[in-house]
Design a protein around this motif. Structure first.
Motif, PDB file in Angstrom:
ATOM      1  N   MET A 112       7.252  14.631  12.332  1.00  0.00           N
ATOM      2  CA  MET A 112       5.971  14.445  13.014  1.00  0.00           C
ATOM      3  C   MET A 112       4.911  13.835  12.098  1.00  0.00           C
ATOM      4  N   ALA A 113       5.265  13.628  10.799  1.00  0.00           N
ATOM      5  CA  ALA A 113       4.274  13.128   9.847  1.00  0.00           C
ATOM      6  C   ALA A 113       3.773  11.745  10.229  1.00  0.00           C
ATOM      7  N   ARG A 114       4.658  10.944  10.826  1.00  0.00           N
ATOM      8  CA  ARG A 114       4.260   9.578  11.137  1.00  0.00           C
ATOM      9  C   ARG A 114       3.213   9.526  12.226  1.00  0.00           C
ATOM     10  N   LEU A 115       3.115  10.573  13.030  1.00  0.00           N
ATOM     11  CA  LEU A 115       2.145  10.574  14.124  1.00  0.00           C
ATOM     12  C   LEU A 115       0.723  10.525  13.605  1.00  0.00           C
ATOM     13  N   SER A 116       0.469  11.068  12.406  1.00  0.00           N
ATOM     14  CA  SER A 116      -0.878  11.099  11.852  1.00  0.00           C
ATOM     15  C   SER A 116      -0.997  10.318  10.560  1.00  0.00           C
ATOM     16  N   ASN A 117       0.027   9.580  10.153  1.00  0.00           N
ATOM     17  CA  ASN A 117       0.009   8.848   8.898  1.00  0.00           C
ATOM     18  C   ASN A 117      -0.843   7.591   9.039  1.00  0.00           C
ATOM     19  N   PRO A 118      -1.961   7.492   8.297  1.00  0.00           N
ATOM     20  CA  PRO A 118      -2.836   6.311   8.441  1.00  0.00           C
ATOM     21  C   PRO A 118      -2.258   5.061   7.807  1.00  0.00           C
ATOM     22  N   PHE A 119      -1.105   5.183   7.127  1.00  0.00           N
ATOM     23  CA  PHE A 119      -0.504   4.028   6.463  1.00  0.00           C
ATOM     24  C   PHE A 119       0.853   3.661   7.060  1.00  0.00           C
ATOM     25  N   ALA A 120       1.238   4.315   8.155  1.00  0.00           N
ATOM     26  CA  ALA A 120       2.549   4.052   8.752  1.00  0.00           C
ATOM     27  C   ALA A 120       2.555   2.678   9.423  1.00  0.00           C
ATOM     28  N   PHE A 121       3.751   2.129   9.556  1.00  0.00           N
ATOM     29  CA  PHE A 121       3.891   0.824  10.194  1.00  0.00           C
ATOM     30  C   PHE A 121       3.942   1.000  11.708  1.00  0.00           C
ATOM     31  N   THR A 122       2.825   1.503  12.234  1.00  0.00           N
ATOM     32  CA  THR A 122       2.663   1.724  13.669  1.00  0.00           C
ATOM     33  C   THR A 122       1.391   1.030  14.115  1.00  0.00           C
ATOM     34  N   PRO A 123       1.192   0.842  15.406  1.00  0.00           N
ATOM     35  CA  PRO A 123       0.098  -0.020  15.874  1.00  0.00           C
ATOM     36  C   PRO A 123      -1.276   0.303  15.314  1.00  0.00           C
ATOM     37  N   ARG A 124      -1.701   1.573  15.385  1.00  0.00           N
ATOM     38  CA  ARG A 124      -3.072   1.869  14.990  1.00  0.00           C
ATOM     39  C   ARG A 124      -3.358   1.540  13.524  1.00  0.00           C
ATOM     40  N   PRO A 125      -2.553   2.005  12.572  1.00  0.00           N
ATOM     41  CA  PRO A 125      -2.812   1.630  11.176  1.00  0.00           C
ATOM     42  C   PRO A 125      -2.723   0.122  10.935  1.00  0.00           C
TER      43      PRO A 125
END
Length: 963
Positions: A1-14
């Motif tokens: 679940m760490a990726r859900l709040s990771n500000p540096f993950a390669f996901t749309p919001r970051p």
């Protein structure tokens, strides 16, 4: 679940946040630095006074003051008095500072098929350096080459005090002139006294043919300096940019400037002939042999050589920017006690001063704060090293990955037992490989198409709205690139899309670097320096992508999870998803459903595979139900997998993308952005000079691709919000660019004035030269032209062939007073007198020419003459009086008014050949209302137009001759 709040993950919001914030921040800083001038300090160095400098600037720019004007004499007197005032206020002896009022030097030289005879009126001040103990040698009785001070010579600082006939000359070159006055005050302060001799030159006649610098070459003191700083202006304010330099060593003195500004791209533009105008730099370096720098204002060009080149359009900040750069650079040059600029103690055979040999330089600033300088040879060596080492490194990593069984690149499937008879596991490693090149070509083609559209519909909009054009192109490229990359990712997601995009960037930048390396080696062009840094950054980012692959499970281990299957095993197929990125994990319809009923063909290990998939599916469902819809990952025992991407990608680190982004985007956007802004300032208003608008738009398109392509590896993670906004920006700016009027009050179209009078017949013709269509509309508003049929032709000025010249019968000129010195009424025919005396036994003649109230006349020959000699000229082996094919035009310049010239010429060997041509005199003084046609044009021009000069004179009166 760490990726859900990771500000540096390669996901749309970051990704959206970091990419958007970085681009906005860099563009904001670049534009702020480019469009604003640093504030001047409240306390300036000892010996300088900005209030005094501004007062001097206002005084010398009260009137137009070209060489051929009475106002020019007044400016000269003022500058001489100010120099004497400064020196007297310091109580200095003549053995330390000497003011030279040069009314003796003259020069005769050729430029192509044109010969110039010029009598100089330069002002020279020599400040003897503390390390130079010998007295000065400045008399004309001293032969050239013997006046050099001992040691390493000195430093020359030059500015020209003449303006054009249509401009007040505040930045061209008033700011340079008052900077020289302030340098005189600065260096005569005891704490600032230079080690090496400083020669301050205020030359007269630069605007007409660089005549003042040529006259300086005839003065013996010209043999003293070995380095120089030339101060110029080609705009009306802004920052003073380092235009060009001769070598690395002399450019190093500019590094101490507090607010450096410039790039070697401008120097290469001059070197390759893309910039048609010239400065005194070419005389000091190309003919006198000195090593030095060219510092000049460069924008806005619409005000260059017009009445808007005034103190109103300049500022104390601009004045301080040039002055502070001059102080820092000249101080460094004058403090250098080494022998690297001295060369040998003898004059070279070609008459140039021997100043040693320098190395070609690469230089640019960063945000107007840091100045980067290194040798072109260093750049070439680094480029070659990168071209050799990087492919080997990439190939080596590929081999290591393959040996480690972790090379998922270009891998379609994996056999469980390494047998073609076994059931394969689909890895889909090829997926995403061809997306970037297709996207790049399509997005760039759209931007190029917009360039052609502007050229066809509204070609001159760039003249007043360059940033609207930039906004349209940047937003178009980003939107269409996102649309294609995101669309492909939505249809067939790939965990390797970022890697493949970086690989394509590596290949493309490799090819570009090869081209840049060839230019550096064969043509000494350094403008591609940014590609070296970009390639290095892309290479490191690609290495990180390869390093990421080592986090993946071995392909054999991953395939073994499925066990021995009787049929083909597919990796999880991506579901079709909308571009918003808010999809669920629906199974693809193409996926073969599992059958729980065993048959005689069912594998014995089927239950393990079904268990794996069911467990995977249950974990995925449990995470999806409680997850933020923005985070499109699925959970498995391999980690989180971004929605629809290959299951084996779950172990890839989620944060390394940010390092890749910071490596590739900022450095490219900063370096390319600075070049783009500089080129924009240099060329966006050149269409008024006849430059091609299509070439400008195509250059913008190429730079647009260079600025935006570094973001391509990350664009497929964007949701539709930012791209939709960019689409609206693109559409809005495109509509504006297609329909808006291309000129404005702040960005006026330049048209070029000339009045020509046939003194034999009295025919009086006034002409304006400008852009086809617009120049006709302008002339319609001029009262004297109304009701006349315009005669529109191609101008006979070589640098304006692309424009249209329209003429009409204008108001008569009053350039010669009604009463001559003899008390007789003057008529236009008496403005110019000439006589020709032909030799009795050869094709030779002596021509006497005198023009009233002028100090500039010309002889134009129908066929070239093979030799020319003007009474009063001094022979100089460095100057050829005629060109290789003779002379078709002789330009004559006196330092006194209404004085005669006696010219001896010789022409073809055929004794029966005729000798014919035209005698003309010029009048350039528009201050006293003596040129009513020019005043009328100034008064009735529309608010979106401004006038400039097309020749050395505003009025040209001529007579024909024939023998």
């Amino acid at each position: 679940m760490a990726r859900l709040s990771n500000p540096f993950a390669f996901t749309p919001r970051p990704v959206i946040f970091w990419v958007t914030a970085t681009y906005i921040a860099i563009f904001a800083v670049l534009l702020t630095v480019h469009l604003n001038v640093p504030d001047y300090p409240h306390k300036t160095p000892a010996g300088t006074n900005l209030t005094e400098a501004w007062s001097d600037l206002q005084h010398i720019t009260r009137r137009y003051h070209p060489y051929n004007s009475h106002a020019n004499d007044d400016v000269r007197k003022y500058l001489l008095s100010r120099m004497q005032e400064i020196v007297e206020s310091k109580n200095l002896g003549s053995d330390r500072v000497e003011i030279i009022d040069d009314n003796i030097s003259n020069a005769t030289f050729s430029a192509g098929n044109t010969t110039v005879y010029f009598e100089g009126t330069n002002i020279i001040v020599v400040i003897r350096g503390s390390h130079d103990k010998e007295p000065f040698y400045t008399t004309h009785d001293t032969p050239l080459g013997t006046s050099r001070a001992p040691g390493n010579g000195g430093v020359l600082v030059n500015a020209h005090y003449d303006s054009v006939s249509t401009g007040y000359g505040a930045t061209d070159d008033g700011v340079g002139v008052v900077s020289v006055l302030q340098l005189l005050s600065y260096f005569t302060e005891p704490e600032n006294w230079p080690h090496r001799t400083v020669v301050l030159l205020l030359n007269n006649g630069e605007e007409d043919f660089l005549n003042g610098a040529k006259a300086f070459m005839r003065h013996p003191i010209s043999q003293l300096p070995h380095t120089f700083l030339n101060l110029e202006g080609a705009g009306a304010g802004g920052r003073a940019t380092l235009f060009r330099s001769t070598d690395t060593e002399v450019t190093s003195f500019y590094k101490t400037v507090k607010h450096p500004f410039g790039t070697v791209v401008s120097g290469d533009g001059f070197k390759q002939g893309f910039i048609r105008s010239q400065t005194d730099y070419v005389v000091f370096n190309g003919e006198l042999g000195l090593r030095g720098l060219d510092v000049a204002f460069m924008e806005p060009r619409a005000r260059y050589h017009t009445l808007e080149d005034s103190t109103r359009e300049s500022s104390l900040n601009s004045l301080w920017h040039m002055l502070s750069a001059s102080i820092a650079t000249t101080s460094g040059m004058a403090s250098d006690t080494s022998d690297r600029f001295s060369g040998s103690s003898d004059e070279r055979e070609d008459g140039k001063v021997n100043t040693g040999t320098g190395t070609e330089a690469v230089w640019f600033d960063i945000f107007g704060k840091v100045f980067i300088l290194f040798r072109l040879h260093t750049m070439f060596a680094l480029c070659v090293t990168l071209l050799v080492v990087t492919p080997i490194a990439v190939i080596g990593l590929t081999v290591i990955l393959s040996k480690s069984d972790k090379n998922y690149l270009f891998t379609r499937k994996k056999y469980i037992h390494s047998s073609d008879d076994d059931e394969p596991v689909r890895l889909n490693g090829w997926r995403g490989f061809f997306r970037f090149p297709i996207t790049f070509v399509a997005a760039t083609a759209i931007v190029v198409g917009l360039a052609y559209l502007l050229q066809r519909v509204n070609p001159y909009i760039v003249y007043s709205s360059p940033y609207a054009v930039w906004s349209m192109m940047l937003s178009a490229w980003l939107f269409f690139a996102w649309f294609l990359l995101r669309g492909a990712s939505a249809m067939r997601p790939s965990a390797l899309q970022r890697h493949y995009t970086l690989l394509w960037l590596f290949i493309g930048s490799f090819v570009l670097l090869v081209f840049v390396t060839v230019l550096a080696r064969n043509y000494h062009v350094a403008s591609g320096y940014f590609s070296m840094f970009a390639f290095a950054a892309v290479f490191v980012a690609l290495l990180i992508s390869y390093a990421e692959l080592f986090f993946l499970p071995k392909k054999s281990v991953y395939a073994a999870r499925f066990g021995d299957a009787g049929g083909v095993i597919h990796d999880r197929e991506p579901p079709s998803r909308p571009l918003s990125g808010t999809t669920n994990g629906t199974r693809s319809d193409e996926r073969v459903p599992e059958d729980d009923d065993a048959t005689e063909t069912t594998s014995l290990l089927r239950n393990d595979r079904v268990s794996f998939r069911r467990n995977y599916g249950s974990r995925r469902q449990s995470v999806s139900e409680g997850a933020d819809p923005e985070d499109h990952h699925a959970a498995s025992d391999l980690g989180f997998v971004y929605e629809g991407e290959q299951e084996w990608s779950g172990t890839l680190p989620s944060w390394l993308w940010l390092i890749q982004f910071l490596l590739t985007v900022p450095i490219v956007v900063i370096l390319v952005g600075q070049v783009a802004l500089l080129l924009t300032s240099a060329i966006y208003q050149t269409p008024a000079d006849g430059s091609s608008t299509l070439s400008i738009y195509l250059l913008f398109a190429a730079l647009t691709a260079a600025l935006t392509v570094p973001a391509a590896p990350f664009l497929h993670r964007f949701t539709y919000h930012i791209p939709t906004f960019l689409l609206f920006v693109c559409v809005g700016t495109a509509i504006y660019n297609l329909v808006a009027f291309p000129f404005s009050l702040e960005h006026k179209l330049k048209v070029y004035f000339l009045q020509q009078i046939d003194l034999d017949t009295g025919a009086n013709t006034v002409s304006l030269t400008g852009l086809e269509g617009y120049v006709q509309d302008i002339i319609k508003q001029i009262p004297s032209a109304q009701g006349q049929d315009l005669n529109c032709t191609t101008p006979d000025v070589a640098t304006r062939k692309e424009l249209t010249k329209c003429s009409w019968a204008g108001l008569p000129a009053h350039v010669v007073p009604r009463l001559s010195p003899y008390g007789n009424n003057t008529t236009p025919k008496s403005w110019l007198e000439y006589s020709i005396q032909k030799s009795s036994n050869a094709n030779k003649a002596t021509i006497r020419v005198v023009g009233q109230n002028t100090r500039s006349c010309r002889l134009m020959f129908d066929t070239p003459v093979r030799s020319v000699w003007v009474d009063g000229a001094v022979s100089d082996p460095r100057f050829n009086a005629t060109g290789q094919h003779g002379t078709r035009e002789l330009r004559l310049w006196h330092r006194q008014w209404s004085q005669p010239w006696n010219v001896s010429v010789a022409w073809g060997s055929d004794t029966n050949s005729t000798f014919s041509g035209r005698v003309a005199c010029l009048w350039s003084d528009a201050n006293a209302g003596s040129i009513p046609s020019f005043d009328e044009v100034q008064h009735y021009l529309p608010v979106w137009a401004v006038s400039s000069k097309i020749a050395d004179g505003l009025v040209e009166g001529s007579k024909r001759f024939k023998l």
